[in-house]
Write an enzyme that holds these catalytic residues in place. Structure first.
Site, PDB file in Angstrom:
ATOM      1  N   GLU A 241       0.782  -1.225   0.000  1.00 34.93           N
ATOM      2  CA  GLU A 241       0.000   0.000   0.000  1.00 34.93           C
ATOM      3  C   GLU A 241       0.825   1.292   0.000  1.00 34.93           C
ATOM      4  O   GLU A 241       0.677   2.139   0.887  1.00 34.93           O
ATOM      5  CB  GLU A 241      -0.973   0.015   1.185  1.00 34.93           C
ATOM      6  CG  GLU A 241      -1.995  -1.088   1.110  1.00 34.93           C
ATOM      7  CD  GLU A 241      -3.023  -1.030   2.242  1.00 34.93           C
ATOM      8  OE1 GLU A 241      -2.794  -0.307   3.230  1.00 34.93           O
ATOM      9  OE2 GLU A 241      -4.050  -1.705   2.130  1.00 34.93           O
TER      10      GLU A 241
ATOM     11  N   GLU B 274      -6.405  -8.059  -0.078  1.00 34.03           N
ATOM     12  CA  GLU B 274      -7.061  -7.671   1.171  1.00 34.03           C
ATOM     13  C   GLU B 274      -8.517  -7.312   0.912  1.00 34.03           C
ATOM     14  O   GLU B 274      -8.825  -6.587  -0.033  1.00 34.03           O
ATOM     15  CB  GLU B 274      -6.356  -6.462   1.825  1.00 34.03           C
ATOM     16  CG  GLU B 274      -4.984  -6.766   2.395  1.00 34.03           C
ATOM     17  CD  GLU B 274      -4.428  -5.599   3.195  1.00 34.03           C
ATOM     18  OE1 GLU B 274      -5.237  -4.799   3.721  1.00 34.03           O
ATOM     19  OE2 GLU B 274      -3.194  -5.491   3.304  1.00 34.03           O
TER      20      GLU B 274
END
Length: 690
Positions: free
Chosen positions: A454, A558
């Site tokens: 991320e 995710e």
């Protein structure tokens, strides 16, 4: 979720941790507390015997006196001396009993490691009653002795009775100690399959054949010394200082077996997977384990000012290592991987951070302890047929400023004064990691190799992130990594990656999909959430996976079934939720000060979402499972998915383990009940406020 969200793509406004969120030596042989209690009971019982015996002798004496009135007098023996003799015998017996009892408890049993286990008898009225009843029975027999027995015989008999009582007492104590020991040995910790001693610490019995003198003096007490490890279960404890890529192979056995498959639908590890576009990954994350997150393990973050791993390790100081190592040893065990495979999953994503490999001046992080547990986890996954997605979750300087990167706040990776330095440090990190994981033992089991979790490209310069990604890819390929190499989409929108980073074989785009970190999507009602998961995310997956419309290979590493952002600490420690309109991020661009739930009213509440799943209504359970299965369906349009996360302390809607227990996830991941081809119920009966 970052600012600049699109109605068809989650962009996190996160400030929350994961996504803005997002041998033991014997005790000193002092007398155990229970010994004084037992000895006192014995002393009291012997005194009662003495009184009863004296009463018997008095009766005997009165009988003789009556007989002497009608018979000639005979010389009498001195009663005072006889009674004194008896008291001496009794006192000696009592002292002898006490000495023997001390030897039993603090001698042989303690030397054999059983002494501490007798603490289960401490203050045990039941055991004392048993001893008393035994003495009472003996006392009744003594009182029934015929008067004509000679006193010397009677005293001898008293000694025999006392000895018998002592023997019975000893047998009872030893028997109870064995029972207590067996009961303790039979207890199992659901979080660990390692045997433990009385303190709860793993027994580390595989060190029994190892001599501490085999450890070089310079290595004693270091990470290479197995005697310094909290838990040695399933580790190779033979000392070695061998490294690969500068990283130690400590704890690894020389042989491995790749013949196991997770289930009958997927090949064993030793055989090629094939195409992920045809057989998508079904996996789960081990979040909050080697890289901490406050919403996953809030018990570690219940101190003032502790908001991330940086502040936690600073707060703990020299207790950071033992505290975190105990967490590493207990939060995940071999049973974790057994349960994951039994759930029909076939991959595990393991987040870890740079301090597993390297720390820098000023870092408070615990250096390299997590490395050993990462290596053991891979071996446990191998044993149960599960493939690995390696995920570097925290890079030097923090690639996103969220607490799950290690340090909440500013972004110092490819940004700010030390941005370039931290970018190079990250490349150096991958130089070591890729050399290590290019070994033959990892070529089959590591399917995905992640570069950076991320990176926040809504703040970072996209061109800098792309250039770094290209350099990292080239480096790890040069060092022998043949797994798919994963890079994060940066929250810039999946379809914006079309035509970028082309020509890099095996490079995979990673997207993390949530509706709850987007102020517009969190307000979708139940039906709209399922429809968006089925239609919106399905379309995105299909378009992104096609090079004509998107980047190409796309993985969804995710997601969760949470339909609110209510979990405590999810939006950073102490911050409220968008759901209730109490998201006080301090940033006008991201804060939410009015209720965000579908009802958009003051009645919006997190209480039901945060309640134990056993309190959920059947309709809400049906929704949660359908919402999860809709996402599974959509993400399998790409290369597959990894649920976030396997285990939490309390946030049930973020835990695959808790979801299975609550019946809000399919029993087998490959057998969902709902598929998006079917129609979803309206869920009109469910409140939109919770």
């Amino acid at each position: 979720m970052a600012p600049g969200e699109s109605p068809r793509r989650k962009t996190r406004e996160r400030s929350h941790p994961h996504h803005e969120r997002r041998r033991s030596q014997p005790q000193s042989p002092k007398k155990p507390a229970h010994e004084s209690t037992t000895s006192q009971s014995s002393s009291q019982a012997l005194s009662a015997d003495s009184l009863a015996r004296l009463n018997l002798l008095n009766q005997h004496e009165r009988a003789r006196a009556r007989a002497e009135e009608t018979t000639p007098k005979k010389p009498r023996r001195k009663r005072h001396r006889e009674v004194v003799d008896e008291k001496i015998v009794v006192e000696r017996s009592r002292r002898q009993h006490k000495r023997k009892k001390r030897r039993v408890v603090s001698g042989a049993l303690l030397e054999e490691g059983e002494g501490p286990r007798l603490k289960g008898l401490r203050g045990g009225h039941k055991n004392n009653d048993e001893h008393s009843s035994g003495k009472k029975k003996k006392k009744q027999r003594l009182c029934g002795l015929p008067f004509e027995l000679h006193l010397g015989v009677e005293l001898t008999f008293v000694k025999v009775i006392i000895g018998g009582v002592l023997l019975v007492l000893i047998i009872i104590i030893v028997a109870v100690a064995v029972v207590v020991s067996k009961k303790k040995g039979s207890k199992s910790d659901s979080s660990s399959n390692a045997s433990t001693n009385d303190s709860g610490k793993p027994s580390n019995s595989n060190l029994d054949g190892i001599s501490q003198s085999d450890i070089p003096v310079a290595a004693k007490g270091t990470d290479l010394d197995p005697f310094s490890w909290y838990d040695t279960t399933d580790f190779n404890v033979t000392y070695t200082n061998e490294t690969v890529g500068g990283l130690p192979i400590m704890g690894l056995n020389s042989e491995w077996d790749d013949s196991k498959s997770a289930n009958g639908n997927v090949p064993p590890i030793g055989k090629p997977w094939g195409s992920y576009s045809e057989t998508p990954a079904r996996g789960v994350n081990l979040g909050g384990w080697l890289s901490l997150e406050p919403f996953i393990t809030p018990s570690l973050f219940n101190k003032n000012g502790v908001i991330d791993e940086w502040t936690l390790t600073t707060y703990l100081g020299n207790q950071a290592k033992p505290t975190l190592e105990q967490h590493y040893a207990t939060f995940v065990s071999e049973q974790t991987f057994i349960d994951i495979a039994n759930a029909g999953l076939d991959h595990v994503r393991i987040p870890f951070s740079y301090w597993a490999v390297k720390t820098y001046d000023g870092d408070p992080y615990v250096f390299r302890t997590s490395w050993r547990y990462l290596l053991r986890a891979i071996e446990w996954a191998r044993k149960h047929g599960l493939r690995i997605n390696l995920d570097v979750h925290g890079l030097p300087g923090s690639q996103n400023g969220w607490n799950h990167s290690g340090r909440q706040g500013s972004i110092g990776w490819l940004n700010g004064t030390d941005g370039a330095l931290n970018g190079q440090r990250s490349l150096d990190l991958h130089d070591q990691l890729s050399k290590f994981f290019a070994q033959d033992r990892y070529k089959n089991i590591i399917s995905f190799y992640g570069l950076a979790n991320e990176p926040k490209m809504t703040v970072l310069q996209p061109s800098d992130v792309i250039a770094w990604t290209s350099s990292a890819y080239t480096l790890v390929r040069k060092n022998g990594i043949n797994a798919n190499v994963v890079f994060g989409d940066g929250f810039g929108g999946l379809l914006n990656w079309k035509g970028k980073l082309t020509g890099l074989s095996g490079l995979v785009l990673d997207a993390h999909q949530y509706v709850i970190f987007n102020r517009d999507q969190i307000s979708f009602n139940h039906s709209a959430k399922i429809d968006y998961a089925c239609r919106g995310w399905s379309d995105q997956a299909s378009l992104s996976s096609n090079t004509a419309t998107g980047f190409g290979p796309t993985l969804f590493a995710e997601w969760s079934q949470a339909d609110t952002d209510c979990a405590p600490n999810l939006n950073n420690v102490g911050l409220g939720s968008r759901w209730e309109g109490k998201f006080l991020s301090g940033d006008p661009q991201t804060q939410v000060l009015s209720p965000g739930c579908p009802a958009k009213s003051a009645s919006c509440s997190c209480s039901s979402a945060n309640a134990d799943p056993s309190t959920y209504s059947s309709a809400y359970k049906e929704f949660l499972q359908m919402f999860a299965e809709a996402q599974m369906h959509s993400f399998e349009k790409g290369w597959g998915w990894f649920y976030w996360t396997w285990k939490t302390e309390s946030a049930a809607q973020w835990s695959y383990q808790a979801g299975l227990k609550a019946g809000i996830l399919p029993a087998k991941a490959y057998e969902p009940k709902f598929k998006c081809e079917g129609s979803a119920p309206s869920f009109d009966g469910l409140p939109e406020t919770y």
